[in-house]
Enzyme design. Structure first.
Site, PDB file in Angstrom:
ATOM      1  N   PHE A   1      50.544   5.001  39.655  1.00 33.59           N
ATOM      2  CA  PHE A   1      50.147   5.678  40.887  1.00 33.59           C
ATOM      3  C   PHE A   1      49.042   4.918  41.611  1.00 33.59           C
ATOM      4  CE2 PHE A   1      47.038   8.413  42.999  1.00 33.59           C
ATOM      5  CZ  PHE A   1      47.832   8.980  43.971  1.00 33.59           C
TER       6      PHE A   1
ATOM      7  N   GLN B   1      51.733   6.741  34.031  1.00 38.37           N
ATOM      8  CA  GLN B   1      51.922   7.275  35.371  1.00 38.37           C
ATOM      9  C   GLN B   1      50.680   7.076  36.225  1.00 38.37           C
ATOM     10  OE1 GLN B   1      50.219  10.005  36.664  1.00 38.37           O
ATOM     11  NE2 GLN B   1      51.476  10.622  38.382  1.00 38.37           N
TER      12      GLN B   1
ATOM     13  N   LYS C   1      58.034  18.045  40.545  1.00 33.24           N
ATOM     14  CA  LYS C   1      56.800  17.274  40.643  1.00 33.24           C
ATOM     15  C   LYS C   1      55.573  18.147  40.362  1.00 33.24           C
ATOM     16  CE  LYS C   1      53.323  14.926  42.647  1.00 33.24           C
ATOM     17  NZ  LYS C   1      52.354  15.978  42.932  1.00 33.24           N
TER      18      LYS C   1
END
Length: 283
Positions: free
Chosen positions: A272, A268, A205
């Site tokens: 998110f 992404q 990550k």
DNA sequence: TACGGACCTTTC
DNA sequence: AAAGGTCCGT
């Protein structure tokens, strides 16, 4: 000193800087946003930006060269399921910090942590850097970070990261410091990600956050707990509420890269923030 | 290769 | 408990 209009079309500063991409911005009571990025400072007030840098630097930071008029249709063509999120968050950007060292060490403060404490730690870390004649607190160089005693950082509330942060700085110096980071920026995303994983304290990550925000690899799609919830809801329903293992991390990231290519980071970001906004109501 | 537990500290 | 995880055991 520079003054220029805040380009509000397709730019919502609040959402950009509260989505965990950058940590050295804050909003005061009167609604004014102030931010530091590398050697630049910015202040936005009544539709106007004041900065020590020219407008191009601001435009680069907010990646305004990526034109929403062409980018959004491309995202929607690849992933029509993103439409409600693009509609809800039209001003969200994928930011492009100017200093890879600053971006890298900011993200080393993030794992297993929450935003409030992260920003406090980053302010402390910035305090080890020089203060310019303009009063701007510059971020410390790699060598200065490598020289910080673990106990000093622990005393400032860094916890176990007080050990990993100076250690990674020392490792970076051995690899060549800034020129090594520049190499990783020129390398492919996959090479850069694999290389970052060799550092103790950098997992998949963090390697993606660093690849994206420090090295400008926009195929990187950092999958945290929020993105994991969004991704499993949309694409991997069988994996809902399951822990994010290495294999699942790789599979989900590759899925986003296959679908969105160099725009994976944009997808992404929308996933998110959508999850950030809505997770309470879904509970 | 895959799963648990520990890890610093603060905040909800 | 959980926080924009990672490492180190089994």
């Amino acid at each position: 000193m520079h003054r220029f209009p805040l380009p509000t079309k397709h730019l919502d500063i609040r959402r950009c800087v509260t989505s965990g991409q950058v940590f050295r911005w804050s909003q005061s009571q009167d609604g004014i946003w102030r931010g530091v990025d590398g050697g630049s400072w910015f202040k936005t007030e009544r539709g106007e930006v004041t900065s020590n840098s020219p407008p191009e630097v601001f435009e680069r930071l907010f990646r305004l060269d990526a034109d929403a008029e062409t980018l959004f249709p491309a995202l929607l063509a690849a992933g029509p399921e993103l439409e409600p999120y693009l509609d809800a968050l039209p001003g969200l950007r994928v930011m492009r910090p100017s200093d890879p060292v600053e971006a890298l060490f900011c993200f080393l403060c993030t794992p297993n942590n929450h935003i409030k404490r992260i920003t406090a730690m980053i302010d402390h870390l910035a305090g080890f850097g020089p203060r310019g004649s303009d009063g701007v607190q510059r971020f410390p160089e790699i060598g200065a970070i490598a020289a910080i005693e673990e106990s000093r950082l622990r005393g400032l509330g860094f916890g176990y990261r007080g050990a990993t942060i100076p250690h990674i700085a020392a490792q970076l110096l051995e690899h060549g410091g800034r020129s090594y980071l520049a190499e990783l920026s020129r390398a492919t995303y996959r090479e850069a990600h694999q290389e970052l994983l060799s550092f103790k304290g950098i997992g998949p990550k963090l390697a993606d956050c660093i690849a994206l925000f420090a090295l400008d690899h926009t195929e990187a799609a950092p999958i945290d707990t929020h993105v994991w919830q969004a991704v499993t809801r949309l694409y991997f329903p069988d994996w809902r509420d399951l822990p994010l293992t290495d294999v699942r991390y790789r599979t989900a990231g590759d899925f986003l890269r296959n679908r969105f290519g160099p725009n994976a980071a944009w997808a992404q970001q929308f996933l998110f923030y959508e999850n950030q906004l809505n997770w309470r109501s879904r509970r």
